[in-house]
Design a protein around this motif. Structure first.
Motif, PDB file in Angstrom:
ATOM      1  N   THR A   1      20.645  -2.215  21.744  1.00  0.00           N
ATOM      2  CA  THR A   1      21.557  -2.488  22.860  1.00  0.00           C
ATOM      3  C   THR A   1      22.910  -2.922  22.321  1.00  0.00           C
ATOM      4  OG1 THR A   1      20.708  -4.749  23.013  1.00  0.00           O
ATOM      5  CG2 THR A   1      19.651  -3.088  24.403  1.00  0.00           C
ATOM      6  N   GLY A   2      23.753  -3.479  23.193  1.00  0.00           N
ATOM      7  CA  GLY A   2      25.097  -3.851  22.771  1.00  0.00           C
ATOM      8  C   GLY A   2      25.899  -2.604  22.417  1.00  0.00           C
ATOM      9  N   LEU A   3      26.864  -2.750  21.536  1.00  0.00           N
ATOM     10  CA  LEU A   3      27.702  -1.616  21.150  1.00  0.00           C
ATOM     11  C   LEU A   3      26.888  -0.488  20.535  1.00  0.00           C
ATOM     12  CD1 LEU A   3      30.895  -3.335  19.718  1.00  0.00           C
ATOM     13  CD2 LEU A   3      30.842  -1.635  21.540  1.00  0.00           C
ATOM     14  N   ALA A   4      25.737  -0.828  19.940  1.00  0.00           N
ATOM     15  CA  ALA A   4      24.905   0.211  19.331  1.00  0.00           C
ATOM     16  C   ALA A   4      24.444   1.245  20.350  1.00  0.00           C
ATOM     17  CB  ALA A   4      23.691  -0.416  18.654  1.00  0.00           C
ATOM     18  N   SER A   5      24.357   0.853  21.616  1.00  0.00           N
ATOM     19  CA  SER A   5      23.915   1.815  22.632  1.00  0.00           C
ATOM     20  C   SER A   5      24.898   2.974  22.781  1.00  0.00           C
ATOM     21  CB  SER A   5      23.735   1.111  23.987  1.00  0.00           C
ATOM     22  OG  SER A   5      24.987   0.604  24.469  1.00  0.00           O
ATOM     23  N   LEU A   6      26.154   2.783  22.339  1.00  0.00           N
ATOM     24  CA  LEU A   6      27.132   3.868  22.404  1.00  0.00           C
ATOM     25  C   LEU A   6      26.858   4.935  21.354  1.00  0.00           C
ATOM     26  CD1 LEU A   6      30.494   1.907  22.841  1.00  0.00           C
ATOM     27  CD2 LEU A   6      29.096   2.947  24.627  1.00  0.00           C
ATOM     28  N   TYR A   7      26.385   4.503  20.176  1.00  0.00           N
ATOM     29  CA  TYR A   7      26.300   5.468  19.074  1.00  0.00           C
ATOM     30  C   TYR A   7      24.882   5.814  18.626  1.00  0.00           C
ATOM     31  CZ  TYR A   7      26.072   1.211  16.058  1.00  0.00           C
ATOM     32  OH  TYR A   7      25.758   0.018  15.473  1.00  0.00           O
ATOM     33  N   LEU A   8      23.885   5.045  19.050  1.00  0.00           N
ATOM     34  CA  LEU A   8      22.534   5.299  18.555  1.00  0.00           C
ATOM     35  C   LEU A   8      21.960   6.652  18.955  1.00  0.00           C
ATOM     36  CD1 LEU A   8      20.742   1.839  18.711  1.00  0.00           C
ATOM     37  CD2 LEU A   8      21.250   3.205  16.693  1.00  0.00           C
ATOM     38  N   PRO A   9      22.223   7.170  20.167  1.00  0.00           N
ATOM     39  CA  PRO A   9      21.662   8.491  20.475  1.00  0.00           C
ATOM     40  C   PRO A   9      22.084   9.571  19.486  1.00  0.00           C
ATOM     41  CG  PRO A   9      22.361   7.408  22.488  1.00  0.00           C
ATOM     42  CD  PRO A   9      22.855   6.560  21.357  1.00  0.00           C
TER      43      PRO A   9
ATOM     44  N   GLY B   1      13.408  14.282  17.050  1.00  0.00           N
ATOM     45  CA  GLY B   1      12.171  13.594  17.396  1.00  0.00           C
ATOM     46  C   GLY B   1      12.015  12.215  16.800  1.00  0.00           C
ATOM     47  N   VAL B   2      13.013  11.744  16.024  1.00  0.00           N
ATOM     48  CA  VAL B   2      12.931  10.397  15.472  1.00  0.00           C
ATOM     49  C   VAL B   2      12.990   9.382  16.614  1.00  0.00           C
ATOM     50  CG1 VAL B   2      14.152   8.676  14.075  1.00  0.00           C
ATOM     51  CG2 VAL B   2      13.844  11.005  13.212  1.00  0.00           C
ATOM     52  N   THR B   3      12.115   8.386  16.566  1.00  0.00           N
ATOM     53  CA  THR B   3      12.016   7.385  17.619  1.00  0.00           C
ATOM     54  C   THR B   3      12.819   6.138  17.262  1.00  0.00           C
ATOM     55  OG1 THR B   3       9.818   8.137  18.288  1.00  0.00           O
ATOM     56  CG2 THR B   3      10.415   5.890  18.891  1.00  0.00           C
ATOM     57  N   LEU B   4      13.533   5.610  18.239  1.00  0.00           N
ATOM     58  CA  LEU B   4      14.222   4.330  18.098  1.00  0.00           C
ATOM     59  C   LEU B   4      13.334   3.237  18.662  1.00  0.00           C
ATOM     60  CD1 LEU B   4      17.850   5.188  19.238  1.00  0.00           C
ATOM     61  CD2 LEU B   4      17.215   4.288  17.003  1.00  0.00           C
ATOM     62  N   LEU B   5      13.011   2.247  17.857  1.00  0.00           N
ATOM     63  CA  LEU B   5      12.218   1.110  18.313  1.00  0.00           C
ATOM     64  C   LEU B   5      13.075  -0.145  18.248  1.00  0.00           C
ATOM     65  CD1 LEU B   5       8.843   1.842  16.496  1.00  0.00           C
ATOM     66  CD2 LEU B   5       9.314   2.077  18.937  1.00  0.00           C
ATOM     67  N   PRO B   6      13.110  -0.934  19.344  1.00  0.00           N
ATOM     68  CA  PRO B   6      14.012  -2.089  19.360  1.00  0.00           C
ATOM     69  C   PRO B   6      13.481  -3.270  18.567  1.00  0.00           C
ATOM     70  CG  PRO B   6      12.819  -1.953  21.427  1.00  0.00           C
ATOM     71  CD  PRO B   6      12.427  -0.737  20.634  1.00  0.00           C
ATOM     72  N   ALA B   7      14.331  -3.829  17.728  1.00  0.00           N
ATOM     73  CA  ALA B   7      14.013  -5.082  17.048  1.00  0.00           C
ATOM     74  C   ALA B   7      14.009  -6.214  18.080  1.00  0.00           C
ATOM     75  CB  ALA B   7      15.044  -5.349  15.959  1.00  0.00           C
ATOM     76  N   PRO B   8      13.398  -7.344  17.755  1.00  0.00           N
ATOM     77  CA  PRO B   8      13.325  -8.448  18.728  1.00  0.00           C
ATOM     78  C   PRO B   8      14.690  -8.957  19.167  1.00  0.00           C
ATOM     79  CG  PRO B   8      11.810  -8.811  16.901  1.00  0.00           C
ATOM     80  CD  PRO B   8      12.674  -7.645  16.516  1.00  0.00           C
ATOM     81  N   VAL B   9      14.717  -9.492  20.383  1.00  0.00           N
ATOM     82  CA  VAL B   9      15.883 -10.233  20.855  1.00  0.00           C
ATOM     83  C   VAL B   9      15.746 -11.621  20.237  1.00  0.00           C
ATOM     84  CG1 VAL B   9      17.148 -11.059  22.877  1.00  0.00           C
ATOM     85  CG2 VAL B   9      15.848  -8.916  23.002  1.00  0.00           C
TER      86      VAL B   9
ATOM     87  N   ALA C   1      16.906  -7.744  27.580  1.00  0.00           N
ATOM     88  CA  ALA C   1      17.678  -6.947  26.631  1.00  0.00           C
ATOM     89  C   ALA C   1      18.927  -7.734  26.259  1.00  0.00           C
ATOM     90  CB  ALA C   1      18.055  -5.597  27.228  1.00  0.00           C
ATOM     91  N   TYR C   2      19.266  -7.717  24.993  1.00  0.00           N
ATOM     92  CA  TYR C   2      20.488  -8.366  24.529  1.00  0.00           C
ATOM     93  C   TYR C   2      21.691  -7.560  25.005  1.00  0.00           C
ATOM     94  CZ  TYR C   2      24.127  -9.728  21.146  1.00  0.00           C
ATOM     95  OH  TYR C   2      25.296 -10.132  20.554  1.00  0.00           O
ATOM     96  N   THR C   3      22.690  -8.238  25.579  1.00  0.00           N
ATOM     97  CA  THR C   3      23.878  -7.530  26.056  1.00  0.00           C
ATOM     98  C   THR C   3      25.143  -7.905  25.293  1.00  0.00           C
ATOM     99  OG1 THR C   3      24.465  -9.173  27.743  1.00  0.00           O
ATOM    100  CG2 THR C   3      22.914  -7.449  28.389  1.00  0.00           C
TER     101      THR C   3
END
Length: 560
Positions: free
Chosen positions: A304-312, A321-329, A415-417
């Motif tokens: 989340t955060g700014l990473a949501s702009l570039y992670l896709p 097919g690589v999966t993104l798994l979120p690290a803990p908040v 979710a961290y914002t």
């Protein structure tokens, strides 16, 4: 004291899997009675620390309920607790906790100043390790091959240090990723995936502060392996990896062919692998992680955060097919949420770890701020996260803002914002989350994509403050696209923040402007920050960048 069990031990993987799944099961079972667990956490920290200097000063022995707790202890940030923490760091016993801190975690926070976060054995046992193990459950449950070999995981944050800096009392003052939890806290299974890889302990001597040298050597060695997963936690580290591959590619090829480590002897020559990699150069103008590691399965980092702009788009660099798994908040100070399944952004509140309180993110935190309990939170709202735990952080405002995504099994998923820092040049009171949501809406309105973004307040032609955005488009934008984007962004910022809308209507705030930067501008800026001596884990995405030197380094332009 037990040391960490090596990943080469044949039974280690099964023991690790059992511990990870057991901790997740215990946390899920706790969801049946979240309020009861919150009360038990409160009772435990009060009883354990009642006779400390802080406990006596705040009447821990007389406190029974959360309302009592709220009356006795103010909401506070690091600066308020710092005098107590410094006493503990100097070696005084029984200040914040009955336990002696075994180590002090570093945390850069939003200011860049290094904090000293006291870490006690009791905190690790009751607060840290349960969520820490549970966090790995989705990865190893759905991608078991990442544990098939020690070199199947490239753990970018793992950074052991032989001679750590210490506090005045001689306790290590280091990042969490630099602590051997096995020897320090008697947790033999605590080493993360990837910490048994050949590059986890470098075969050549490197200065502790030579972070880019260490990153180069680990990447150079990992290129010879069949990596299946990359762990970064901080997504900026993951985003830097494709840039580094291309920056260092000729150097990597030569080292692999010669069996050297940055020119030093150390490994066997591997001309066959060097030839395979050389062929990639002939086929591809840009080398991508997917070319080198075709069996990549997952990336583990904050999503989340700014990473949501570039992670896709970044995920595509690592393969289809690589999966993104979120690290803990979570922060160095403690956990808030942990993903127990494959939800792309949110984690369940760790009800067994801390006493959690929340406050509306749009209000300023004060010592007597009215707080909410977990069951009072509303989906779709942003909140300041405040927690209290047995490790000595009491009603601690960690500085993070979280958004309630939904509720599962009666427990909110968060979710961290962004950080709770306000930008407020003309009464607009913009937070990270406001700007990020506005950016997301403005991009979607024109079908545009960014690799990253930052902003600062400048003076417009009338002498009024206005926001200037540094934007690194994924593909080049036309002038018309940029102008239309800025119009949408201006409106979206007004939708997010009534203060921004009023300031614009009253002409106290000028219209936003944009600097279009090269696609690799933020990667270069990240690289330069690490080269300047900042640990990679602490070079995080920062939206608001008012420091003139930082702005000049990112954009190549001197602020007016």
């Amino acid at each position: 004291m037990n040391s960490v069990e090596p990943w080469s031990d044949p039974g280690r993987v099964e023991r690790y899997r059992s511990r990870v799944f057991a901790e997740r099961a215990r946390l899920r079972a706790a969801f049946a009675d979240p309020a009861g667990h919150q009360q038990r956490v409160l009772e435990d920290l009060l009883a354990f620390n009642a006779d400390t200097a802080y406990g006596r000063a705040h009447g821990f022995a007389r406190i029974r309920t959360l309302d009592d707790w709220r009356k006795a202890v103010p909401v506070q940030d690091y600066s308020a607790l710092a005098p107590w923490i410094e006493r503990a760091a100097a070696g005084e016993d029984n200040v914040l906790t009955a336990d002696k801190p075994a180590v002090f975690f570093t945390s850069s926070g939003s200011t860049g100043a290094h904090k000293k976060i006291p870490v006690t054995p009791r905190f690790m046992r009751t607060t840290f390790f349960p969520f820490y193990y549970a966090a790995w459950a989705p990865l190893i449950e759905h991608f078991p091959d990442v544990l098939a070999r020690p070199d199947a995981v490239l753990n970018l944050k793992h950074d052991p240090i032989a001679a750590p800096p210490v506090t005045a009392s001689g306790r290590p003052h280091v990042g969490a990723s630099q602590v051997d939890f096995g020897s320090r806290f008697g947790e033999p299974l605590s080493a993360e995936p990837g910490t048994g890889a050949p590059w986890a302990t470098l075969p050549v001597a490197v200065d502790a502060g030579a972070h880019l040298d260490k990153m180069y050597l680990r990447l150079r060695m990992a290129v010879e392996s069949d990596v299946r997963c990359v762990i970064g936690i901080n997504p900026a580290m993951v985003a830097a990896l494709p840039y580094q591959l291309n920056l260092w590619w000729p150097r990597i090829l030569k080292d692999i062919r010669d069996g050297t480590l940055d020119g030093q002897p150390g490994l066997l020559p591997n001309p066959q692998r060097a030839l395979e990699l050389q062929q990639l150069t002939r086929c591809h103008a840009t080398i991508r992680p997917a070319h080198i590691w075709p069996n990549m399965r997952a990336l583990f980092c904050w999503t989340t955060g700014l990473a949501s702009l570039y992670l896709p788009r970044l995920r595509e660099e690592f393969g289809p097919g690589v999966t993104l798994l979120p690290a803990p908040v979570a922060a160095s100070e403690g956990p808030t949420g942990v993903a127990l399944d494959r939800h792309p952004t949110a984690g369940s509140l760790v009800v067994t770890a801390s006493v959690y309180e929340f406050a509306d993110a749009d209000q300023d935190l004060t010592p007597d701020t009215h707080t909410l309990q977990p069951h009072e939170l509303e989906p779709g709202r942003d909140y300041h996260a405040i927690f209290s735990h047995v490790g000595g952080l009491y009603r601690y405002a960690v500085g993070d803002v979280v958004r309630v995504v939904d509720s599962e099994e009666g427990v909110p998923r968060l979710a961290y914002t962004g950080r709770n820092t306000l930008s407020n040049a003309a009464g607009e009171r913009l937070r990270d989350a406001h700007v990020l949501r506005a950016l997301t809406a403005a991009l979607a309105g024109g079908g545009l994509e960014l690799r990253n973004a930052a902003c600062r307040v400048r003076q417009d032609g009338r002498g009024a403050p206005a926001y200037e955005f540094a934007l690194a488009p994924h593909t080049p934008w036309t002038d018309d696209e940029t102008d239309r984007f800025l119009g949408r962004l201006d409106r979206a910022l007004g939708d997010e923040s009534p203060g921004y809308r009023r300031a614009r209507a009253e002409r106290r705030l000028g219209s936003p402007t944009a600097l279009r930067l090269p696609a690799d501008a933020f990667a270069r800026d990240w690289q330069e920050s690490v080269a300047a001596g900042i640990r990679p884990t602490q070079v995080k995405d920062r939206l608001f960048r008012q420091d003139p030197a930082q702005w000049r380094r990112l954009t190549g332009r001197t602020p007016e």
